[in-house]
Design a protein around this motif. Structure first.
Motif, mmCIF file in Angstrom:
data_model
loop_
_atom_site.group_PDB
_atom_site.id
_atom_site.type_symbol
_atom_site.label_atom_id
_atom_site.label_comp_id
_atom_site.label_asym_id
_atom_site.label_seq_id
_atom_site.Cartn_x
_atom_site.Cartn_y
_atom_site.Cartn_z
ATOM 1 N N ILE A 53 -33.854 46.452 66.212
ATOM 2 C CA ILE A 53 -33.423 45.133 66.680
ATOM 3 C C ILE A 53 -33.646 45.018 68.183
ATOM 4 N N GLN A 54 -34.404 44.013 68.582
ATOM 5 C CA GLN A 54 -34.606 43.712 69.987
ATOM 6 C C GLN A 54 -33.743 42.511 70.361
ATOM 7 N N ALA A 55 -33.974 41.941 71.513
ATOM 8 C CA ALA A 55 -33.149 40.823 71.987
ATOM 9 C C ALA A 55 -33.204 39.640 71.023
ATOM 10 N N ASP A 56 -34.388 39.270 70.596
ATOM 11 C CA ASP A 56 -34.509 38.113 69.715
ATOM 12 C C ASP A 56 -35.481 38.359 68.559
ATOM 13 N N THR A 57 -35.876 39.598 68.352
ATOM 14 C CA THR A 57 -36.818 39.912 67.279
ATOM 15 C C THR A 57 -36.384 41.187 66.563
ATOM 16 N N LEU A 58 -37.067 41.452 65.457
ATOM 17 C CA LEU A 58 -36.852 42.669 64.686
ATOM 18 C C LEU A 58 -38.191 43.368 64.585
ATOM 19 N N ASP A 59 -38.332 44.465 65.332
ATOM 20 C CA ASP A 59 -39.595 45.205 65.344
ATOM 21 C C ASP A 59 -39.654 46.143 64.148
ATOM 22 N N LEU A 60 -40.801 46.138 63.464
ATOM 23 C CA LEU A 60 -40.988 46.949 62.272
ATOM 24 C C LEU A 60 -42.096 47.963 62.507
ATOM 25 N N ASP A 61 -41.797 49.208 62.159
ATOM 26 C CA ASP A 61 -42.778 50.291 62.254
ATOM 27 C C ASP A 61 -42.928 50.909 60.867
ATOM 28 N N TYR A 62 -44.068 50.659 60.230
ATOM 29 C CA TYR A 62 -44.266 51.073 58.843
ATOM 30 C C TYR A 62 -44.288 52.600 58.719
ATOM 31 N N ILE A 63 -43.446 53.118 57.796
ATOM 32 C CA ILE A 63 -43.393 54.566 57.557
ATOM 33 C C ILE A 63 -43.485 54.905 56.069
ATOM 34 N N GLY A 64 -43.799 53.923 55.238
ATOM 35 C CA GLY A 64 -43.918 54.195 53.803
ATOM 36 C C GLY A 64 -42.560 54.477 53.172
ATOM 37 N N PHE A 65 -42.525 55.511 52.335
ATOM 38 C CA PHE A 65 -41.301 55.840 51.597
ATOM 39 C C PHE A 65 -40.481 56.930 52.309
ATOM 40 N N GLU A 66 -40.629 57.043 53.604
ATOM 41 C CA GLU A 66 -39.908 58.069 54.355
ATOM 42 C C GLU A 66 -38.397 57.846 54.310
ATOM 43 N N ASN A 67 -37.951 56.592 54.344
ATOM 44 C CA ASN A 67 -36.513 56.317 54.254
ATOM 45 C C ASN A 67 -35.933 56.817 52.938
ATOM 46 N N PHE A 68 -36.646 56.605 51.843
ATOM 47 C CA PHE A 68 -36.175 57.069 50.541
ATOM 48 C C PHE A 68 -36.159 58.595 50.483
ATOM 49 N N HIS A 69 -37.178 59.233 51.060
ATOM 50 C CA HIS A 69 -37.212 60.702 51.092
ATOM 51 C C HIS A 69 -36.040 61.252 51.882
ATOM 52 N N ARG A 70 -35.746 60.618 53.007
ATOM 53 C CA ARG A 70 -34.619 61.083 53.822
ATOM 54 C C ARG A 70 -33.294 60.925 53.079
ATOM 55 N N LEU A 71 -33.141 59.811 52.367
ATOM 56 C CA LEU A 71 -31.905 59.572 51.614
ATOM 57 C C LEU A 71 -31.688 60.624 50.536
ATOM 58 N N LEU A 72 -32.740 60.969 49.819
ATOM 59 C CA LEU A 72 -32.610 61.852 48.664
ATOM 60 C C LEU A 72 -32.596 63.329 49.033
ATOM 61 N N PHE A 73 -33.274 63.708 50.124
ATOM 62 C CA PHE A 73 -33.452 65.127 50.402
ATOM 63 C C PHE A 73 -32.910 65.579 51.756
ATOM 64 N N VAL A 74 -32.553 64.643 52.638
ATOM 65 C CA VAL A 74 -32.053 65.012 53.966
ATOM 66 C C VAL A 74 -30.613 64.546 54.159
ATOM 67 N N ASP A 75 -30.355 63.297 53.821
ATOM 68 C CA ASP A 75 -29.018 62.727 53.979
ATOM 69 C C ASP A 75 -28.028 63.470 53.074
ATOM 70 N N ALA A 76 -26.982 64.025 53.682
ATOM 71 C CA ALA A 76 -26.011 64.803 52.897
ATOM 72 C C ALA A 76 -24.926 63.928 52.264
ATOM 73 N N ARG A 77 -24.718 62.748 52.795
ATOM 74 C CA ARG A 77 -23.611 61.920 52.323
ATOM 75 C C ARG A 77 -23.998 61.036 51.140
ATOM 76 N N PHE A 78 -25.185 60.446 51.185
ATOM 77 C CA PHE A 78 -25.556 59.478 50.160
ATOM 78 C C PHE A 78 -25.591 60.072 48.748
ATOM 79 N N PRO A 79 -26.227 61.221 48.506
ATOM 80 C CA PRO A 79 -26.209 61.770 47.142
ATOM 81 C C PRO A 79 -24.806 62.036 46.618
ATOM 82 N N THR A 80 -23.902 62.444 47.516
ATOM 83 C CA THR A 80 -22.520 62.686 47.100
ATOM 84 C C THR A 80 -21.844 61.393 46.679
#
Length: 297
Positions: A53-80
């Motif tokens: 989030i910037q002052a008046d815009t939302l900057d997007l940086d494409y990373i593919g399915f990295e967020n899903f990988h982090r949720l399932l294999f890195v994030d310790a709280r979400f799977p619980t």
């Protein structure tokens, strides 16, 4: 020649009816596209990006399915949270369904004041959706006193796995709230019971079937489609209750969506929301699959 004129007249009339129908439903279709379909597509696109989030815009940086990988294999709280939510729903939904069906069977009997009993069992639906429920929860009125026995809780903690014991204890703490949500399922089951032809029960009775056999062979199979509707309804409303695990996942979505940590934000929150949605769909398919399996048998 006459049949050609009649055909042209009816085709013209059908086209006119179709156009009129689309005009009447167009406000709903426009609302569905603008306020539901577009945000759903947009949220999935966000889940494939790092959203800053910037002052008046939302900057997007494409990373593919990295967020899903982090949720399932890195994030310790979400799977619980997801595991606790699934166990909780697997326990709570059948209890709510059985309770709803039993109450619907009782108030479907030819008793005095039948309409009053229906109103009584529907009133909690109105109460639970307002601020009154918050005050009742604060005063501990959402559980039964006998279920607060420390001995029961200690036994559950000692002899059950942690995830299962937490789900059972949550059920004991919120049993009244869960049953309060059964007002609409009770009415749906009641409508289904009243659609069953009484002559079927009379024929079964003549053939020597007991009330218990009539329930298993006639009533329960006829209630399977209504069970599907009630399962979907209960999964949705219980997922948003403030005292159950579904609300913790929703809080986690808000927490991560507005996180200032690099790599989190709307993209990560959207990924959580999509995985939560997938889990809910899988739970619906699980319950509906079990019902269809029993129906086929």
């Amino acid at each position: 020649m006459n049949w050609l004129k009649k055909r042209w007249y009816f085709n013209r009339r059908n086209r006119s009816d179709i156009i009129s129908g689309y005009l009447f439903v167009s406000p709903w279709l426009i609302g569905l596209i603008v306020f539901t379909i577009v945000p759903i597509i947009q949220s999935f696109y966000y889940s494939l990006n790092v959203a800053t989030i910037q002052a008046d815009t939302l900057d997007l940086d494409y990373i593919g399915f990295e967020n899903f990988h982090r949720l399932l294999f890195v994030d310790a709280r979400f799977p619980t949270l997801i595991a606790l939510y699934v166990v909780e729903m697997v326990i709570n939904i059948p209890i709510a369904i059985v309770f709803s069906l039993l109450i619907a069977l009782l108030i479907n009997q030819p008793i005095r004041g039948q309409g009053g009993w229906r109103v009584i069992f529907f009133l909690p639906v109105i109460i639970v959706s307002g601020p009154i429920i918050q005050e009742l929860q604060a005063q501990g009125a959402t559980t039964l006193p006998i279920l607060n026995d420390p001995t029961i809780r200690q036994v559950l903690t000692d002899y059950l796995p942690e995830a299962l014991s937490n789900a059972v204890i949550s059920l004991l703490d919120n049993i009244i709230v869960i049953l309060w949500y059964t007002g609409i399922p009770i009415l749906i089951f009641l409508a289904g019971l009243q659609k069953i032809d009484r002559s079927i029960y009379e024929a079964a009775s003549i053939d020597g079937a007991s009330p218990w056999e009539s329930f298993w062979k006639i009533t329960l199979p006829a209630m399977k489609p209504f069970m599907t509707v009630n399962i979907i309804y209960l999964l949705v409303v219980l997922s948003y209750d403030a005292n159950l695990k579904g609300s913790e996942i929703i809080d986690y979505i808000y927490e991560q969506s507005f996180s200032s940590i690099q790599g989190f934000g709307f993209g990560y929150g959207s990924a959580i929301a999509w995985l939560f949605f997938v889990v809910i769909v899988l739970l619906i398919l699980l319950f509906v699959g079990i019902l269809n399996l029993q129906r086929n048998r």
